[in-house]
Design an enzyme around this catalytic site. Structure first.
Site, PDB file in Angstrom:
ATOM      1  N   ASP A   1       0.946  -1.178   0.183  1.00  0.00           N
ATOM      2  CA  ASP A   1      -0.100   0.061  -0.080  1.00  0.00           C
ATOM      3  C   ASP A   1       1.086   1.222  -0.011  1.00  0.00           C
ATOM      4  O   ASP A   1       0.472   2.317  -0.542  1.00  0.00           O
ATOM      5  CB  ASP A   1      -1.047   0.146   1.110  1.00  0.00           C
TER       6      ASP A   1
ATOM      7  N   HIS B   1      -5.247  -3.576   5.531  1.00  0.00           N
ATOM      8  CA  HIS B   1      -4.829  -3.841   4.363  1.00  0.00           C
ATOM      9  C   HIS B   1      -6.237  -4.330   3.304  1.00  0.00           C
ATOM     10  O   HIS B   1      -6.314  -5.586   3.019  1.00  0.00           O
ATOM     11  CB  HIS B   1      -3.752  -4.865   4.067  1.00  0.00           C
TER      12      HIS B   1
HETATM   13  P1  NAI Z   1      -0.858 -18.397  -5.817  1.00  0.00           P
HETATM   14  O1  NAI Z   1      -2.085 -19.140  -5.626  1.00  0.00           O
HETATM   15  O2  NAI Z   1      -0.173 -18.007  -6.861  1.00  0.00           O
HETATM   16  O3  NAI Z   1       0.305 -18.967  -4.678  1.00  0.00           O
HETATM   17  C1  NAI Z   1      -0.123 -19.495  -3.512  1.00  0.00           C
HETATM   18  C2  NAI Z   1       0.810 -20.510  -3.475  1.00  0.00           C
HETATM   19  O4  NAI Z   1       0.266 -20.864  -2.021  1.00  0.00           O
HETATM   20  C3  NAI Z   1       0.660 -21.724  -4.047  1.00  0.00           C
HETATM   21  O5  NAI Z   1       1.808 -22.153  -4.672  1.00  0.00           O
HETATM   22  C4  NAI Z   1      -0.041 -22.785  -3.310  1.00  0.00           C
HETATM   23  O6  NAI Z   1       0.519 -24.067  -3.531  1.00  0.00           O
HETATM   24  C5  NAI Z   1       0.482 -22.546  -1.804  1.00  0.00           C
HETATM   25  N1  NAI Z   1      -0.077 -22.946  -0.738  1.00  0.00           N
HETATM   26  C6  NAI Z   1      -1.487 -23.357  -0.824  1.00  0.00           C
HETATM   27  N2  NAI Z   1      -1.597 -23.903   0.607  1.00  0.00           N
HETATM   28  C7  NAI Z   1      -0.401 -23.950   1.245  1.00  0.00           C
HETATM   29  C8  NAI Z   1      -0.061 -24.621   2.297  1.00  0.00           C
HETATM   30  N3  NAI Z   1      -0.697 -25.058   3.326  1.00  0.00           N
HETATM   31  N4  NAI Z   1       1.219 -24.548   2.580  1.00  0.00           N
HETATM   32  C9  NAI Z   1       2.357 -23.970   1.804  1.00  0.00           C
HETATM   33  N5  NAI Z   1       1.912 -23.469   0.507  1.00  0.00           N
HETATM   34  C10 NAI Z   1       0.708 -23.392   0.360  1.00  0.00           C
HETATM   35  O7  NAI Z   1      -1.164 -17.115  -5.016  1.00  0.00           O
HETATM   36  P2  NAI Z   1      -0.521 -15.504  -5.024  1.00  0.00           P
HETATM   37  O8  NAI Z   1      -0.970 -14.756  -6.266  1.00  0.00           O
HETATM   38  O9  NAI Z   1       0.865 -15.928  -4.569  1.00  0.00           O
HETATM   39  O10 NAI Z   1      -1.077 -14.928  -3.550  1.00  0.00           O
HETATM   40  C11 NAI Z   1      -0.668 -15.549  -2.455  1.00  0.00           C
HETATM   41  C12 NAI Z   1      -1.363 -14.650  -1.104  1.00  0.00           C
HETATM   42  O11 NAI Z   1      -0.840 -13.635  -1.209  1.00  0.00           O
HETATM   43  C13 NAI Z   1      -2.784 -14.523  -1.609  1.00  0.00           C
HETATM   44  O12 NAI Z   1      -3.464 -14.748  -0.438  1.00  0.00           O
HETATM   45  C14 NAI Z   1      -2.985 -12.903  -1.754  1.00  0.00           C
HETATM   46  O13 NAI Z   1      -4.340 -12.403  -1.536  1.00  0.00           O
HETATM   47  C15 NAI Z   1      -1.839 -12.533  -0.996  1.00  0.00           C
HETATM   48  N6  NAI Z   1      -1.237 -11.362  -1.196  1.00  0.00           N
HETATM   49  C16 NAI Z   1      -1.182 -10.289  -0.437  1.00  0.00           C
HETATM   50  C17 NAI Z   1      -0.681  -8.929  -0.650  1.00  0.00           C
HETATM   51  C18 NAI Z   1      -0.613  -8.011   0.351  1.00  0.00           C
HETATM   52  O14 NAI Z   1      -0.259  -6.809   0.009  1.00  0.00           O
HETATM   53  N7  NAI Z   1      -0.463  -8.579   1.454  1.00  0.00           N
HETATM   54  C19 NAI Z   1      -0.764  -8.617  -2.395  1.00  0.00           C
HETATM   55  C20 NAI Z   1      -0.760  -9.473  -3.166  1.00  0.00           C
HETATM   56  C21 NAI Z   1      -1.411 -10.793  -2.841  1.00  0.00           C
END
Ligand code: NAI
Length: 341
Positions: A149, A187
């Site tokens: 942010d 957030h």
């Molecule tokens: P993605 O789906 O591409 O990757 C998520 C990964 O987590 C996958 O590789 C999946 O296999 C893994 N995963 C699922 N369950 C798991 C477990 N129990 N143990 C270990 N790994 C596990 O999603 P992406 O795009 O990488 O987003 C990840 C998270 O980050 C989402 O919740 C998203 O909303 C959040 N996010 C947060 C932001 C922030 O500003 N804090 C900004 C952008 C995304």
């Protein structure tokens, strides 16, 4: 020497985040964990000739991943898709974060835990309550990563100021402009509160000020829409997450932070509230809020509430709205743990 673990390392955020931390001079060991493909990603990164060792672990090796880790980043979980809010992700991601934080409590109880997964506003309370139940909670060690942010607010502030004065766009170094904004609150949507620290810019922004606020609060939607179903922010998140982690790592080495007004969504009780802070965030009855943090040895040692004493009436109004929404988000996270056996 600092061991860093990334849980969810194979994802859209996890992979570029792993790459950026492989490049960090502050990391000696990088442990990558996911329920799929982390071994291959670890092998790939291990060929990069930086100082750290990098190992990817399979889904049954969480203990080896976490053993001796001092910093644990958690981007594991499901990202937003069009039509899904961060809150919709709650049901899917709450259980994932609970189980991963339980493992951190068991195998790396002193680690700093950086929660990236959404909804941050509810998952940080889940992480904290999970550790409290285990008797392992250290308030300064649990942080929700809201740095994207701030990164967005800095970018968008320059965008809007350039519309008013194109000369600003020609400046080689825009960091002086970046220092004129910070972001507090939470957030998601209206819980994200950009604060213009140089109030003279409010006149310069003029009618664009409200557009600026809206764009910072809902900037993530631009990416979800543009990616057309392929997820949410990944590369900009990896950058923001790596910058945040780097500040934690610098602090391990006793170095001053590079980023002014570095904020994190953190546990408030115990912090010294000023008069305005008490009025606005309710004298500790609001348990979590993102505010500038003071770090020592990678841990939050205090939270700087002084920014709350210098808000404009519009900013006070934004904080009020954020607090009302945050109370609900925090309660939802807490009751997920406290309501479960
Ligand atoms: P993605 O789906 O591409 O990757 C998520 C990964 O987590 C996958 O590789 C999946 O296999 C893994 N995963 C699922 N369950 C798991 C477990 N129990 N143990 C270990 N790994 C596990 O999603 P992406 O795009 O990488 O987003 C990840 C998270 O980050 C989402 O919740 C998203 O909303 C959040 N996010 C947060 C932001 C922030 O500003 N804090 C900004 C952008 C995304």
């Amino acid at each position: 020497m600092v061991k860093v673990a990334i849980l969810g390392a194979s994802g859209g955020v996890g992979q570029p985040l792993s790459l950026l931390l492989k490049l960090s001079p502050y990391v000696s060991e990088l442990a990558l964990y996911d329920i799929r493909a982390a071994e291959g990603i670890g092998k790939d990164l291990s060929h990069i000739n930086t100082n750290s060792d990098c190992v990817g672990y399979d889904k049954d090796s969480i203990e080896s991943t976490l053993r001796n880790a001092q910093v644990v980043l958690i981007p594991a979980g499901v990202p937003r898709k069009p039509g899904l809010t961060r809150d919709d992700l709650f049901k899917m991601n709450a259980g994932i974060v609970k189980s991963l934080v339980t493992a951190v409590g068991n195998f790396a109880p002193n680690a700093r835990i950086l929660v990236i997964s959404n909804p941050v506003n509810s998952l940080v309370p889940i992480a904290a309550e999970t550790l409290k139940k285990m008797g392992k909670f250290k308030p300064g060690n649990v942080m929700g990563v809201t740095n994207l942010d701030l990164v967005r607010a800095e970018t968008f502030l320059v965008d809007y100021l350039v519309l008013k004065d194109p000369k600003i766009g020609q400046q080689e170094d825009k960091t002086t402009m970046h220092r004129k904004v910070t972001v507090i609150g939470g957030h998601s949507g209206e819980t994200i509160v950009p604060i213009i620290t140089d109030k003279s810019l409010l006149f310069q922004l003029d009618k664009q000020y409200e557009q600026f606020i809206h764009r910072v609060q809902f900037g993530g939607d631009e990416i979800v829409k543009a990616k057309q179903g392929a997820g949410s922010a990944t590369l900009s998140m990896a950058y923001a997450g790596a910058k945040f982690a780097e500040e934690i790592l610098r602090s391990f080495h006793g170095e001053e932070p590079e980023t002014e007004s570095l904020s994190a969504f953190a546990y408030l009780p115990g912090l010294k509230n000023g008069k305005k802070a008490q009025q606005l965030i309710g004298d500790n009855s609001l348990e979590y809020f993102s505010l500038p943090i003071v770090l020592k040895n990678g841990t939050i040692v205090s939270i700087d509430t002084s920014i709350l004493e210098r808000l404009s009436p519009r900013e006070e109004q934004l904080v009020g709205t954020a607090v009302r929404e945050l109370r609900k988000n925090i309660e939802r996270g807490k009751s997920f743990i406290l309501g479960s056996s």
